[in-house]
Motif scaffolding. Structure first.
Motif, PDB file in Angstrom:
ATOM      1  N   UNK A   1     -13.670  -5.609   9.751  1.00  0.00           N
ATOM      2  CA  UNK A   1     -12.245  -4.982  10.111  1.00  0.00           C
ATOM      3  C   UNK A   1     -12.535  -3.704   9.278  1.00  0.00           C
ATOM      4  N   UNK A   2     -12.359  -2.567   9.673  1.00  0.00           N
ATOM      5  CA  UNK A   2     -12.451  -1.407   8.895  1.00  0.00           C
ATOM      6  C   UNK A   2     -10.644  -1.022   8.823  1.00  0.00           C
ATOM      7  N   UNK A   3     -10.349  -0.720   7.692  1.00  0.00           N
ATOM      8  CA  UNK A   3      -8.889  -0.032   7.460  1.00  0.00           C
ATOM      9  C   UNK A   3      -9.172   1.353   5.988  1.00  0.00           C
ATOM     10  N   UNK A   4      -7.783   2.056   7.030  1.00  0.00           N
ATOM     11  CA  UNK A   4      -8.280   3.361   5.786  1.00  0.00           C
ATOM     12  C   UNK A   4      -6.393   3.231   5.520  1.00  0.00           C
ATOM     13  N   UNK A   5      -6.228   3.422   4.045  1.00  0.00           N
ATOM     14  CA  UNK A   5      -4.909   3.536   3.728  1.00  0.00           C
ATOM     15  C   UNK A   5      -4.428   5.049   2.808  1.00  0.00           C
ATOM     16  N   UNK A   6      -3.401   5.203   3.186  1.00  0.00           N
ATOM     17  CA  UNK A   6      -3.152   6.529   1.901  1.00  0.00           C
ATOM     18  C   UNK A   6      -2.494   5.966   0.863  1.00  0.00           C
ATOM     19  N   UNK A   7      -1.980   6.216   0.295  1.00  0.00           N
ATOM     20  CA  UNK A   7      -1.128   5.810  -0.708  1.00  0.00           C
ATOM     21  C   UNK A   7      -0.147   6.194  -1.422  1.00  0.00           C
ATOM     22  N   UNK A   8       1.099   6.867  -1.689  1.00  0.00           N
ATOM     23  CA  UNK A   8       1.883   7.856  -2.928  1.00  0.00           C
ATOM     24  C   UNK A   8       1.980   6.814  -3.912  1.00  0.00           C
ATOM     25  N   UNK A   9       1.312   7.083  -4.868  1.00  0.00           N
ATOM     26  CA  UNK A   9       3.181   7.109  -5.617  1.00  0.00           C
ATOM     27  C   UNK A   9       3.876   8.017  -6.361  1.00  0.00           C
ATOM     28  N   UNK A  10       5.004   6.802  -7.004  1.00  0.00           N
ATOM     29  CA  UNK A  10       5.984   7.994  -7.303  1.00  0.00           C
ATOM     30  C   UNK A  10       6.577   6.960  -7.983  1.00  0.00           C
ATOM     31  N   UNK A  11       6.708   6.722 -10.008  1.00  0.00           N
ATOM     32  CA  UNK A  11       7.164   6.535 -10.842  1.00  0.00           C
ATOM     33  C   UNK A  11       8.144   6.946 -11.557  1.00  0.00           C
ATOM     34  N   UNK A  12       8.942   6.107 -11.379  1.00  0.00           N
ATOM     35  CA  UNK A  12      10.891   6.521 -11.423  1.00  0.00           C
ATOM     36  C   UNK A  12      11.176   6.717 -13.243  1.00  0.00           C
ATOM     37  N   UNK A  13      10.223   7.502 -13.411  1.00  0.00           N
ATOM     38  CA  UNK A  13      10.033   7.628 -15.295  1.00  0.00           C
ATOM     39  C   UNK A  13      10.208   9.704 -15.626  1.00  0.00           C
ATOM     40  N   UNK A  14      10.658  10.258 -15.982  1.00  0.00           N
ATOM     41  CA  UNK A  14      10.152  11.408 -17.092  1.00  0.00           C
ATOM     42  C   UNK A  14       8.605  11.806 -16.945  1.00  0.00           C
ATOM     43  N   UNK A  15       8.112  10.943 -17.421  1.00  0.00           N
ATOM     44  CA  UNK A  15       6.527  11.033 -17.843  1.00  0.00           C
ATOM     45  C   UNK A  15       6.139   9.958 -16.331  1.00  0.00           C
ATOM     46  N   UNK A  16       5.776  11.334 -15.816  1.00  0.00           N
ATOM     47  CA  UNK A  16       4.775  10.535 -14.695  1.00  0.00           C
ATOM     48  C   UNK A  16       3.868  10.823 -14.531  1.00  0.00           C
ATOM     49  N   UNK A  17       3.034  11.275 -14.899  1.00  0.00           N
ATOM     50  CA  UNK A  17       1.336  11.578 -15.096  1.00  0.00           C
ATOM     51  C   UNK A  17       0.454  10.657 -15.567  1.00  0.00           C
ATOM     52  N   UNK A  18       1.315  10.227 -16.615  1.00  0.00           N
ATOM     53  CA  UNK A  18       0.081   8.900 -17.216  1.00  0.00           C
ATOM     54  C   UNK A  18       0.530   7.165 -16.366  1.00  0.00           C
ATOM     55  N   UNK A  19       1.165   7.247 -15.638  1.00  0.00           N
ATOM     56  CA  UNK A  19       0.990   6.311 -14.274  1.00  0.00           C
ATOM     57  C   UNK A  19       0.654   6.378 -13.262  1.00  0.00           C
ATOM     58  N   UNK A  20       0.786   7.695 -12.736  1.00  0.00           N
ATOM     59  CA  UNK A  20      -0.137   8.575 -11.527  1.00  0.00           C
ATOM     60  C   UNK A  20      -1.576   7.873 -11.628  1.00  0.00           C
ATOM     61  N   UNK A  21      -1.799   8.072 -12.974  1.00  0.00           N
ATOM     62  CA  UNK A  21      -3.891   8.278 -13.275  1.00  0.00           C
ATOM     63  C   UNK A  21      -3.822   7.211 -13.299  1.00  0.00           C
ATOM     64  N   UNK A  22      -3.272   6.549 -14.664  1.00  0.00           N
ATOM     65  CA  UNK A  22      -3.132   4.720 -14.563  1.00  0.00           C
ATOM     66  C   UNK A  22      -3.872   4.551 -13.616  1.00  0.00           C
ATOM     67  N   UNK A  23      -3.063   4.265 -12.227  1.00  0.00           N
ATOM     68  CA  UNK A  23      -3.524   3.801 -11.219  1.00  0.00           C
ATOM     69  C   UNK A  23      -4.201   3.824 -10.037  1.00  0.00           C
ATOM     70  N   UNK A  24      -4.386   5.484 -10.166  1.00  0.00           N
ATOM     71  CA  UNK A  24      -5.647   5.629  -9.888  1.00  0.00           C
ATOM     72  C   UNK A  24      -7.090   5.493 -10.836  1.00  0.00           C
ATOM     73  N   UNK A  25      -6.764   5.107 -11.650  1.00  0.00           N
ATOM     74  CA  UNK A  25      -7.978   4.820 -12.883  1.00  0.00           C
ATOM     75  C   UNK A  25      -8.357   3.705 -12.288  1.00  0.00           C
ATOM     76  N   UNK A  26      -7.070   2.255 -12.519  1.00  0.00           N
ATOM     77  CA  UNK A  26      -7.551   1.249 -11.918  1.00  0.00           C
ATOM     78  C   UNK A  26      -7.918   1.055 -10.965  1.00  0.00           C
ATOM     79  N   UNK A  27      -7.434   1.141 -10.406  1.00  0.00           N
ATOM     80  CA  UNK A  27      -8.471   1.451  -8.403  1.00  0.00           C
ATOM     81  C   UNK A  27      -9.470   1.600  -8.556  1.00  0.00           C
TER      82      UNK A  27
END
Length: 84
Positions: A1-27
């Motif tokens: 079975x095939x799947x499509x997922x749309x995911x958005x990440x919202x870090x609860x921190x002032x520095x939010x770019x690093x955690x978003x990029x880190x998640x994408x890099x890990x993915x």
């Protein structure tokens, strides 16, 4: 079975770019799914088990590394990835 997922990440921190990029890099370390990232979200396409395994691994990694984070996901049956 095939799947499509749309995911958005919202870090609860002032520095939010690093955690978003880190998640994408890990993915992006996942070989058996297709990943498309834009300014609003990341879409993941592929076999259901592969997509869910990748998300489970990367979300857990993100929680352990960055702490409090909100993920918003949409799951859709089928592979809606654009043609290459």
């Amino acid at each position: 079975m095939k799947l499509t997922v749309e995911i958005s990440k919202y870090p609860l921190a002032d520095d939010y770019i690093g955690p978003i990029k880190g998640f994408i890099d890990e993915l992006n370390k996942t070989d058996d799914v297709k990943i498309i990232t834009n300014t609003l979200s990341t879409q993941v396409f592929g076999d259901y088990d592969n997509v869910m395994d990748a998300l489970q691994r990367c979300i857990k990694w993100s929680f352990e590394r960055y702490g409090k984070v909100v993920f918003v996901c949409k799951f859709l049956h089928g592979d809606l990835s654009p043609e290459d």
